[in-house]
Motif scaffolding. Structure first.
Motif, PDB file in Angstrom:
ATOM      1  N   UNK A  78     -18.249  40.210  29.355  1.00 31.32           N
ATOM      2  CA  UNK A  78     -18.860  39.254  29.949  1.00 31.32           C
ATOM      3  C   UNK A  78     -18.382  37.723  30.246  1.00 31.32           C
ATOM      4  N   UNK A  79     -17.138  37.353  29.177  1.00 30.14           N
ATOM      5  CA  UNK A  79     -16.533  36.273  29.390  1.00 30.14           C
ATOM      6  C   UNK A  79     -16.081  35.924  30.718  1.00 30.14           C
ATOM      7  N   UNK A  80     -16.239  34.935  31.404  1.00 26.98           N
ATOM      8  CA  UNK A  80     -15.765  34.655  32.781  1.00 26.98           C
ATOM      9  C   UNK A  80     -16.817  35.225  34.015  1.00 26.98           C
ATOM     10  N   UNK A  81     -17.547  36.103  33.595  1.00 29.30           N
ATOM     11  CA  UNK A  81     -18.435  36.850  34.712  1.00 29.30           C
ATOM     12  C   UNK A  81     -19.529  35.697  35.216  1.00 29.30           C
ATOM     13  N   UNK A  82     -19.235  35.326  36.305  1.00 35.47           N
ATOM     14  CA  UNK A  82     -20.399  34.369  36.922  1.00 35.47           C
ATOM     15  C   UNK A  82     -21.582  34.895  37.454  1.00 35.47           C
ATOM     16  N   UNK A  83     -21.358  36.071  38.182  1.00 30.17           N
ATOM     17  CA  UNK A  83     -22.479  36.788  38.837  1.00 30.17           C
ATOM     18  C   UNK A  83     -22.345  38.404  38.846  1.00 30.17           C
ATOM     19  N   UNK A  84     -23.046  38.935  38.632  1.00 28.89           N
ATOM     20  CA  UNK A  84     -22.738  40.483  38.306  1.00 28.89           C
ATOM     21  C   UNK A  84     -23.552  41.382  37.290  1.00 28.89           C
ATOM     22  N   UNK A  85     -22.725  42.580  37.021  1.00 30.33           N
ATOM     23  CA  UNK A  85     -23.574  43.263  35.905  1.00 30.33           C
ATOM     24  C   UNK A  85     -22.504  44.103  35.276  1.00 30.33           C
ATOM     25  N   UNK A  86     -22.789  44.261  34.037  1.00 36.14           N
ATOM     26  CA  UNK A  86     -22.155  44.995  33.010  1.00 36.14           C
ATOM     27  C   UNK A  86     -23.105  46.382  32.448  1.00 36.14           C
ATOM     28  N   UNK A  87     -22.601  47.553  33.177  1.00 31.18           N
ATOM     29  CA  UNK A  87     -23.423  48.674  32.792  1.00 31.18           C
ATOM     30  C   UNK A  87     -22.829  49.363  31.583  1.00 31.18           C
ATOM     31  N   UNK A  88     -23.586  49.734  30.469  1.00 33.33           N
ATOM     32  CA  UNK A  88     -22.933  50.567  29.575  1.00 33.33           C
ATOM     33  C   UNK A  88     -23.750  51.817  29.384  1.00 33.33           C
TER      34      UNK A  88
END
Length: 117
Positions: A78-88
Motif C-alpha cells: 500500500x505504501x506509495x500507492x496514490x490511486x488504485x486497489x489492492x486485491x487479496x
C-alpha cells in the motif's frame, strides 16, 4: 511525487478490520481501494464452501490479538500507492494472491505531442 504520510494512509479502524479479516476469512477476497494515498474503502467478499469433504460445518474462530503474518507485506504494497486497489485472494484460510492495480492521473496536456505515456 508527493510523499505519503503512513499514518494518513491507514486509519486504526482500517488496520483493525484488515487484521480481523485476514484471521477469519477462509475463502474470499479483500479489496482495499486507495484514493489520494489513503485507503478509503475495504470490500470483503467471503465464500462458504459446502461439500461432503468438509464435515465440520461453519466454525466461528476467535481472532488472535497479534497481527497476521502477511499484514506487513500488505502494508508495504500500500505504501506509495496514490490511486488504485489492492486485491487479496484467500483460499482455505491462506493468502493465495495479492494483486495491485495502480491508476495514474495524467494531466490533460500530457501526451498531446507524443510525450507522457
Amino acid at each position: 511525487m508527493e510523499k505519503v504520510n503512513p499514518k494518513r494512509l491507514l486509519l486504526p479502524q482500517v488496520i483493525e478490520l484488515l487484521r480481523h479479516s485476514l484471521h477469519t476469512i477462509q475463502y474470499g477476497y479483500l479489496i482495499l481501494t486507495v484514493q489520494d494515498g489513503c485507503v478509503i474503502k475495504m470490500e470483503r467478499t467471503e465464500k462458504f464452501i459446502f461439500s461432503s469433504k468438509h464435515k465440520s460445518g461453519y466454525i466461528i474462530r476467535d481472532v488472535p490479538v497479534e497481527q497476521h503474518s502477511f499484514q506487513p507485506k500488505i502494508l508495504a504494497q500500500l505504501q506509495g500507492l496514490m490511486y488504485g486497489q489492492l486485491i487479496i485472494r484467500i483460499e482455505d484460510g491462506k493468502i493465495e494472491q495479492i494483486e495491485k492495480t495502480e491508476k495514474r492521473r495524467i494531466n490533460e496536456q500530457e501526451g498531446v505531442y507524443g510525450d507522457g505515456i
